[in-house]
Write an enzyme that holds these catalytic residues in place. Sequence first.
Site, short mmCIF file in Angstrom:
data_model
loop_
_atom_site.label_atom_id
_atom_site.label_comp_id
_atom_site.label_asym_id
_atom_site.label_seq_id
_atom_site.Cartn_x
_atom_site.Cartn_y
_atom_site.Cartn_z
NE ARG A 196 11.63 9.27 3.59
CZ ARG A 196 12.70 9.70 2.91
NH1 ARG A 196 13.62 8.84 2.50
NH2 ARG A 196 12.86 10.97 2.63
CG ASN B 100 0.37 6.12 6.42
OD1 ASN B 100 0.49 5.36 5.46
ND2 ASN B 100 -0.46 7.13 6.43
CB VAL B 101 6.28 3.99 9.27
CG1 VAL B 101 6.08 2.51 8.95
CG2 VAL B 101 6.87 4.72 8.06
CG HIS C 201 2.94 -1.85 7.11
ND1 HIS C 201 2.44 -1.35 5.93
CD2 HIS C 201 2.49 -3.12 7.18
CE1 HIS C 201 1.72 -2.28 5.32
NE2 HIS C 201 1.72 -3.36 6.06
N GLY D 105 -6.82 6.81 1.27
CA GLY D 105 -5.48 6.96 0.71
C GLY D 105 -4.63 5.71 0.72
CB THR D 106 -4.57 2.42 1.40
OG1 THR D 106 -3.89 1.20 1.09
CG2 THR D 106 -6.02 2.12 1.74
CB SER D 107 -2.60 1.48 -3.85
OG SER D 107 -1.62 0.80 -3.10
P1 OAD Z 1 0.38 3.58 -2.04
O1 OAD Z 1 1.42 4.53 -2.49
O2 OAD Z 1 0.38 2.21 -2.60
O3 OAD Z 1 -1.05 4.20 -2.37
C1 OAD Z 1 -1.34 5.53 -2.05
C2 OAD Z 1 -2.79 5.78 -2.32
O4 OAD Z 1 -3.07 7.11 -1.92
C3 OAD Z 1 -3.20 5.66 -3.80
O5 OAD Z 1 -4.43 4.96 -3.89
C4 OAD Z 1 -3.35 7.13 -4.23
O6 OAD Z 1 -4.35 7.30 -5.24
C5 OAD Z 1 -3.79 7.77 -2.94
N1 OAD Z 1 -3.50 9.19 -2.82
C6 OAD Z 1 -2.52 9.93 -3.39
N2 OAD Z 1 -2.60 11.20 -3.01
C7 OAD Z 1 -3.66 11.28 -2.16
C8 OAD Z 1 -4.27 12.35 -1.44
N3 OAD Z 1 -3.79 13.58 -1.46
N4 OAD Z 1 -5.35 12.06 -0.68
C9 OAD Z 1 -5.85 10.79 -0.62
N5 OAD Z 1 -5.33 9.76 -1.30
C10 OAD Z 1 -4.24 10.00 -2.05
O7 OAD Z 1 0.40 3.55 -0.45
P2 OAD Z 1 -0.19 2.47 0.56
O8 OAD Z 1 -1.47 1.91 0.05
O9 OAD Z 1 -0.18 3.10 1.89
O10 OAD Z 1 4.38 -1.03 3.22
O11 OAD Z 1 0.92 1.37 0.51
C11 OAD Z 1 0.78 0.25 1.31
C12 OAD Z 1 2.13 -0.23 1.79
O12 OAD Z 1 3.02 -0.37 0.70
C13 OAD Z 1 2.86 0.74 2.69
O13 OAD Z 1 2.45 0.68 4.04
C14 OAD Z 1 4.26 0.25 2.58
C15 OAD Z 1 4.32 0.14 1.08
O14 OAD Z 1 5.27 -0.65 0.58
C16 OAD Z 1 5.49 -1.35 3.86
O15 OAD Z 1 6.43 -0.60 3.94
C17 OAD Z 1 5.45 -2.73 4.46
#
Ligand code: OAD
Length: 235
Positions: A60, A91-92, A108, A174-176
């Site tokens: 990564r 994001n890391v 994170h 871009g976060t779920s």
């Molecule tokens: P997710 O994978 O859960 O969510 C990604 C989000 O980005 C979703 O809402 C997608 O619809 C959206 N997405 C996808 N493509 C996109 C694009 N091109 N432009 C904008 N948005 C887009 O990722 P996170 O919410 O970041 O934690 O996940 C949160 C945490 O879960 C991470 O930090 C990590 C993971 O497990 C740890 O590692 C502790």
Amino acid sequence: MAHKKKTIVVLTGAGVSAESGIKTFRDSDGLWEGFNVDEVATADAWRWNKEKMLEFYNQRRAQAASVEPNAAHLALRELEEHFNVHIVTQNVDSLHERAGSSQVLHLHGKLSEVKSSVDDSLIFDVGDKPVHLGDKCPKGSQLRPNVVWFGEQVPEIPNAQRIMAKADICLIVGTSLVVYPAAALVYDVPVQAPVFVVDPSKPAEFIFDREITFIEKRASEGVPELVSHLIQNYV
Ligand code: OAD
């Protein structure tokens, strides 16, 4: 008369880096770059799977170093010319910093850092270099990625809460919003602050007690558009 810049707080997740070539976590059947998250991103897994986890993070780290910030990261940097911008990222990767953003909090952790596995204060920058089994901290413990795994505390949460509470405007990109405690940070945003969400699919559990402007677009398109809108209407 000097004009005090408004504060914009931006909460970002994997989606902001997707178009740079880093896969999101939940857009691919729960697999992350072909790995099961339980095997590579939990505190429990570290006890029995150190070699595999180190290798996973080595990959990564090398990948993150080989990709470039996209138009969304660059537009957020541009926002700093007009606003006091704080980025709180889950994001890391270091793409916000590499785009030039100056106030970035990593909730994170960071791929470019490793730390002692017995003393959290012993943190070392490794850039894009790999870390192997047997690489030790000065106290003799195995070095581990300085990232937060499931089952661990998120030490930056109080700092992130303080930043969210300063927002005149909040952007969520871009976060779920399914991973806590990060997801709960949206509730620290003052009620009067307008909230803008950029994501091609609406976060499912997004229950929020105020009006939100939802921009259903990819980050590389939606964020530059939003940045222009903010510069025109909110400076
Ligand atoms: P997710 O994978 O859960 O969510 C990604 C989000 O980005 C979703 O809402 C997608 O619809 C959206 N997405 C996808 N493509 C996109 C694009 N091109 N432009 C904008 N948005 C887009 O990722 P996170 O919410 O970041 O934690 O996940 C949160 C945490 O879960 C991470 O930090 C990590 C993971 O497990 C740890 O590692 C502790």
